[in-house]
Design a protein around this motif. Structure first.
Motif, PDB file in Angstrom:
ATOM      1  N   THR A 176       0.830  -1.203   0.000  1.00 30.57           N
ATOM      2  CA  THR A 176       0.000   0.000   0.000  1.00 30.57           C
ATOM      3  C   THR A 176       0.869   1.259   0.000  1.00 30.57           C
ATOM      4  O   THR A 176       0.635   2.197  -0.774  1.00 30.57           O
ATOM      5  CB  THR A 176      -0.955  -0.040   1.211  1.00 30.57           C
ATOM      6  OG1 THR A 176      -1.732  -1.240   1.111  1.00 30.57           O
ATOM      7  CG2 THR A 176      -1.881   1.156   1.228  1.00 30.57           C
TER       8      THR A 176
ATOM      9  N   ASP B 267      -7.524  -4.659  -2.237  1.00 34.04           N
ATOM     10  CA  ASP B 267      -7.431  -5.420  -0.982  1.00 34.04           C
ATOM     11  C   ASP B 267      -8.703  -5.139  -0.201  1.00 34.04           C
ATOM     12  O   ASP B 267      -8.812  -4.149   0.518  1.00 34.04           O
ATOM     13  CB  ASP B 267      -6.184  -5.001  -0.184  1.00 34.04           C
ATOM     14  CG  ASP B 267      -6.092  -5.745   1.153  1.00 34.04           C
ATOM     15  OD1 ASP B 267      -6.996  -6.546   1.462  1.00 34.04           O
ATOM     16  OD2 ASP B 267      -5.107  -5.519   1.877  1.00 34.04           O
TER      17      ASP B 267
ATOM     18  N   ARG C  86      -9.918  -5.934   4.558  1.00 31.06           N
ATOM     19  CA  ARG C  86     -10.013  -5.134   5.779  1.00 31.06           C
ATOM     20  C   ARG C  86     -10.380  -3.714   5.373  1.00 31.06           C
ATOM     21  O   ARG C  86      -9.750  -3.134   4.483  1.00 31.06           O
ATOM     22  CB  ARG C  86      -8.668  -5.109   6.507  1.00 31.06           C
ATOM     23  CG  ARG C  86      -8.242  -6.456   7.092  1.00 31.06           C
ATOM     24  CD  ARG C  86      -6.823  -6.370   7.625  1.00 31.06           C
ATOM     25  NE  ARG C  86      -5.908  -5.916   6.574  1.00 31.06           N
ATOM     26  CZ  ARG C  86      -5.023  -4.957   6.703  1.00 31.06           C
ATOM     27  NH1 ARG C  86      -4.910  -4.307   7.848  1.00 31.06           N
ATOM     28  NH2 ARG C  86      -4.231  -4.618   5.707  1.00 31.06           N
TER      29      ARG C  86
ATOM     30  N   GLN D 246      -6.405   3.172   4.495  1.00 36.14           N
ATOM     31  CA  GLN D 246      -4.971   3.480   4.417  1.00 36.14           C
ATOM     32  C   GLN D 246      -4.593   3.871   2.980  1.00 36.14           C
ATOM     33  O   GLN D 246      -3.854   4.839   2.751  1.00 36.14           O
ATOM     34  CB  GLN D 246      -4.182   2.238   4.856  1.00 36.14           C
ATOM     35  CG  GLN D 246      -2.678   2.453   4.925  1.00 36.14           C
ATOM     36  CD  GLN D 246      -1.917   1.118   4.918  1.00 36.14           C
ATOM     37  OE1 GLN D 246      -2.528   0.035   4.885  1.00 36.14           O
ATOM     38  NE2 GLN D 246      -0.603   1.199   4.927  1.00 36.14           N
TER      39      GLN D 246
ATOM     40  N   ASP E 147      -4.034  -2.454  -5.988  1.00 41.88           N
ATOM     41  CA  ASP E 147      -3.596  -3.034  -4.711  1.00 41.88           C
ATOM     42  C   ASP E 147      -4.280  -4.395  -4.555  1.00 41.88           C
ATOM     43  O   ASP E 147      -5.399  -4.598  -5.029  1.00 41.88           O
ATOM     44  CB  ASP E 147      -4.021  -2.102  -3.559  1.00 41.88           C
ATOM     45  CG  ASP E 147      -3.274  -2.396  -2.257  1.00 41.88           C
ATOM     46  OD1 ASP E 147      -2.321  -3.194  -2.273  1.00 41.88           O
ATOM     47  OD2 ASP E 147      -3.657  -1.809  -1.219  1.00 41.88           O
TER      48      ASP E 147
HETATM   49 MG   LIG Z   1      -1.942  -3.044   2.187  1.00 42.92          MG
END
Ligand SMILES: [Mg+2]
Ligand SMILES: Nc1nc2c(ncn2[C@@H]2O[C@H](COP(=O)(O)OP(=O)(O)O)[C@@H](O)[C@H]2O)c(=O)[nH]1
Length: 320
Positions: free
Chosen positions: A130, A153, A156, A162, A205
């Motif tokens: 990330t 991703d 989560r 993030q 990602d």
């Molecule tokens: Mg990550």
């Protein structure tokens, strides 16, 4: 104020690259240099004992057995030609060998050959994916490329947030879906958005759950199929992000990933926080995948294009 900050950031980003290699690799260099220095006395003769010492030192340097063998063979061959080898000669030999190892690498990302250029970013959790995507976005956006980030991703919510923060820092768009249960939908939306907005580069990602290889393979396959529905020859680059501070373990990770999906480039992170910069050489030697960038810190500008000659110089002596 914002403009001023951006200017300052740009100035730092285009700053003195040798200087940043030198600072970023200082831990590895200190270890390496001290190890080498401890082997040399003035005018020391190259004899069996010396060769054994240097062999032990090289093995401990995480360069890997293959590279260590290459260096030892060269030293032995040279020492047969010349009776005496000093520290400078050995350094010179090792520099040549290191430069040879990385010589044929293509370290560019083919952003000028595809529009959009789709870059899939893979690697285990915590390796720095990330963060690296944020840094790549900033770098290419600064070069005038239109960059789009896709939050693939989806396991989560924190991971998506993030990435969102990094997109804002880099000043680029992001396609995300906080309710997504799996990456297919958001990746499809992301690629579609990239095409319709005429993005130059799409950074995808992914989640890096290596504990179950079959599952990881399935998931990456699914992501690729979704991408290829819209852009048949994509992804144009698959970057494997490796934590450079975990030594031999990152080689194991890299081997696992290359079994799951073809990897076209490596990004080795956290080289600033480790004395084990040598392990990168072992990974490269085993897998023959070009190292494209190295991570030397946690901020936006701490990603540098990999340069073998600068790496070697920074490891051996710094730039003074
Ligand atoms: Mg990550
Ligand atoms: N010192 C240092 N830390 C890094 C670097 N790259 C990433 N990190 C840190 O490593 C941790 C994991 O990074 P993250 O990008 O979340 O990894 P991911 O799980 O693969 O997405 C974070 O705390 C990052 O700040 C680097 O080059 N140097």
């Amino acid at each position: 104020m914002a403009l001023f900050k951006k200017k300052k950031r740009e100035a730092k980003g285009t700053g003195n690259i040798p200087d940043r290699y030198e600072k970023g690799l200082s831990r590895s260099r200190n270890r390496f240099r001290e190890g080498l220095l401890s082997l040399f006395g003035r005018g020391k003769k190259i004899d069996e004992a010396f060769l054994e010492n240097i062999e032990a030192f090289l093995y401990e340097s995480d360069l890997g057995a293959d590279v260590t063998e290459k260096i030892l063979e060269r030293i032995e061959a040279e020492s047969r030609k010349k009776e005496l080898l000093n520290e400078t000669d050995i350094k010179q030999l090792m520099t040549e060998i290191f430069e040879d190892l990385f010589r044929d690498d293509d370290t560019r990302i083919p952003v000028d050959r595809h529009q959009p250029c789709v870059v899939l970013v893979v690697g285990v959790n915590g390796s720095g994916k990330t963060t690296t995507i944020g840094k790549l976005a900033a770098r290419y956006s600064r070069e005038g490329k239109k960059v789009l980030i896709v939050a693939g991703d989806t396991y989560r919510a924190a991971a998506i947030e993030q990435l969102d923060v990094w997109a804002r820092r880099a000043g680029v768009d992001i396609i995300k879906n906080l309710d997504a249960k799996n990456p297919s939908g958001v990746v499809y939306d992301g690629i579609q958005a990239g095409v319709s907005r005429k993005a130059d580069m799409i950074l995808v990602d992914t989640a890096g759950r290596l504990h179950n290889k079959a599952h990881l393979m399935q998931e990456l396959d699914k992501i690729k199929r979704v991408i290829q529905k819209l852009i048949p020859d994509a992804p144009h680059e698959t970057l494997l992000v490796l934590d450079g501070s975990v030594g031999q373990n990152s080689l194991v990770q890299a081997q696992e990933f290359t079994r799951v999906t073809p990897v076209t480039g490596l990004i080795v992170t956290k080289l600033d926080g480790t004395a084990k910069g040598g392990s990168m050489v072992a990974i490269h030697e085993k897998l023959h995948i070009p190292v494209k960038f190295i991570g030397l810190g946690e901020s936006l500008d701490d990603l540098l294009p990999f340069s073998p000659s600068m790496y070697v110089q920074a490891m051996f002596e710094g730039f003074q």
